[in-house]
Scaffold this motif. Structure first.
Motif, PDB file in Angstrom:
ATOM      1  N   THR A   7       0.768  -1.137  -0.059  1.00  0.00           N
ATOM      2  CA  THR A   7      -0.032   0.148  -0.026  1.00  0.00           C
ATOM      3  C   THR A   7       0.872   1.244   0.080  1.00  0.00           C
ATOM      4  OG1 THR A   7       0.037  -0.002   2.588  1.00  0.00           O
ATOM      5  CG2 THR A   7      -1.625  -1.297   1.260  1.00  0.00           C
ATOM      6  N   LYS A   8       0.005   2.449  -0.226  1.00  0.00           N
ATOM      7  CA  LYS A   8       0.936   3.736  -0.075  1.00  0.00           C
ATOM      8  C   LYS A   8       1.509   3.995   1.153  1.00  0.00           C
ATOM      9  CE  LYS A   8      -1.663   5.801  -4.124  1.00  0.00           C
ATOM     10  NZ  LYS A   8      -2.309   6.847  -4.657  1.00  0.00           N
ATOM     11  N   GLU A   9       0.655   3.525   2.183  1.00  0.00           N
ATOM     12  CA  GLU A   9       0.992   3.670   3.488  1.00  0.00           C
ATOM     13  C   GLU A   9       2.406   3.105   3.741  1.00  0.00           C
ATOM     14  OE1 GLU A   9      -2.204   2.875   2.801  1.00  0.00           O
ATOM     15  OE2 GLU A   9      -3.389   4.682   2.926  1.00  0.00           O
ATOM     16  N   MET A  10       2.334   1.819   3.403  1.00  0.00           N
ATOM     17  CA  MET A  10       3.740   1.017   3.725  1.00  0.00           C
ATOM     18  C   MET A  10       4.796   1.438   2.850  1.00  0.00           C
ATOM     19  SD  MET A  10       2.370  -3.103   2.783  1.00  0.00           S
ATOM     20  CE  MET A  10       1.067  -3.561   3.498  1.00  0.00           C
ATOM     21  N   ILE A  11       4.429   1.963   1.775  1.00  0.00           N
ATOM     22  CA  ILE A  11       5.605   2.935   1.095  1.00  0.00           C
ATOM     23  C   ILE A  11       6.200   4.294   1.909  1.00  0.00           C
ATOM     24  CG2 ILE A  11       6.175   4.062  -1.109  1.00  0.00           C
ATOM     25  CD1 ILE A  11       4.620   1.869  -2.567  1.00  0.00           C
ATOM     26  N   LEU A  12       5.210   4.803   2.185  1.00  0.00           N
ATOM     27  CA  LEU A  12       5.324   6.012   3.100  1.00  0.00           C
ATOM     28  C   LEU A  12       6.198   5.763   4.385  1.00  0.00           C
ATOM     29  CD1 LEU A  12       5.219   9.112   3.401  1.00  0.00           C
ATOM     30  CD2 LEU A  12       2.948   8.929   4.243  1.00  0.00           C
ATOM     31  N   GLU A  13       5.823   4.731   5.074  1.00  0.00           N
ATOM     32  CA  GLU A  13       6.330   4.321   6.188  1.00  0.00           C
ATOM     33  C   GLU A  13       7.992   4.139   6.008  1.00  0.00           C
ATOM     34  OE1 GLU A  13       6.140   0.952   9.790  1.00  0.00           O
ATOM     35  OE2 GLU A  13       4.496   1.633   8.737  1.00  0.00           O
ATOM     36  N   ALA A  14       8.078   3.285   4.881  1.00  0.00           N
ATOM     37  CA  ALA A  14       9.701   2.805   4.429  1.00  0.00           C
ATOM     38  C   ALA A  14      10.361   4.147   4.178  1.00  0.00           C
ATOM     39  CB  ALA A  14       9.395   1.895   3.434  1.00  0.00           C
ATOM     40  N   ALA A  15       9.738   5.018   3.519  1.00  0.00           N
ATOM     41  CA  ALA A  15      10.429   6.222   2.963  1.00  0.00           C
ATOM     42  C   ALA A  15      10.684   7.214   4.071  1.00  0.00           C
ATOM     43  CB  ALA A  15       9.307   7.162   2.000  1.00  0.00           C
ATOM     44  N   THR A  16       9.829   7.046   5.037  1.00  0.00           N
ATOM     45  CA  THR A  16       9.914   7.843   6.237  1.00  0.00           C
ATOM     46  C   THR A  16      11.299   7.325   7.188  1.00  0.00           C
ATOM     47  OG1 THR A  16       7.893   8.575   6.548  1.00  0.00           O
ATOM     48  CG2 THR A  16       9.326   8.735   8.593  1.00  0.00           C
ATOM     49  N   LYS A  17      11.504   6.053   7.121  1.00  0.00           N
ATOM     50  CA  LYS A  17      12.602   5.414   7.727  1.00  0.00           C
ATOM     51  C   LYS A  17      14.018   5.777   6.934  1.00  0.00           C
ATOM     52  CE  LYS A  17       9.966   1.756   9.991  1.00  0.00           C
ATOM     53  NZ  LYS A  17       9.763   0.374   9.912  1.00  0.00           N
TER      54      LYS A  17
END
Length: 136
Positions: A7-17
């Motif tokens: 999901t976009k949420e997973m991608i954003l969480e990874a991008a934040t890290k």
């Protein structure tokens, strides 16, 4: 119930890290990331579309995106499996179009270990999702 997708949420969480490890913006990283994508491909997209000037060190940091997204997706699949009491539709020993089911894979949710048709190599198995296994 359908298997979770990236999901976009997973991608954003990874991008934040990833963004925390260098001077980057998580939202922009997530915007140009398409799973799966290695750090070099992502760096090219960020350079081309967001005009980022990245170093080799930055590219190496970006290379971790895919692994983090994969881990988050795997965790979502495990939760889905646990919360929905998913059961294997076919028993071990069943012949399917890819080969013969030899085990239920224990390191990822809802996958069979399948001995591929014609394969003579010991220890080599295909991983087939439950929903992709069709009896032959």
């Amino acid at each position: 119930m359908e298997r979770p997708k990236v999901t976009k949420e997973m991608i954003l969480e990874a991008a934040t890290k990833i963004a925390a490890n260098f001077d980057g913006d998580a939202e922009t990283i997530a915007e140009y990331y398409e799973h799966p994508m290695d750090g070099y491909q992502l760096a090219k997209e960020l350079d081309r579309n967001a005009y980022w000037d990245l170093t080799m060190s930055d590219v190496e940091e970006l290379d971790g995106m895919s692994s983090i997204v994969d881990r988050l997706h795997s965790e979502a699949e495990k939760m889905w499996f646990a919360n929905n009491n998913i059961q294997p539709p076919l028993p071990v020993g069943t012949a399917i179009k890819q080969g013969v089911i030899v085990d239920i894979y224990k390191y990822a949710a809802t996958r069979y270990s399948v001995k591929e048709n014609g394969c003579t190599q010991n220890g080599r198995f295909l991983l087939v999702k439950f929903e992709d296994a069709v009896a032959a």
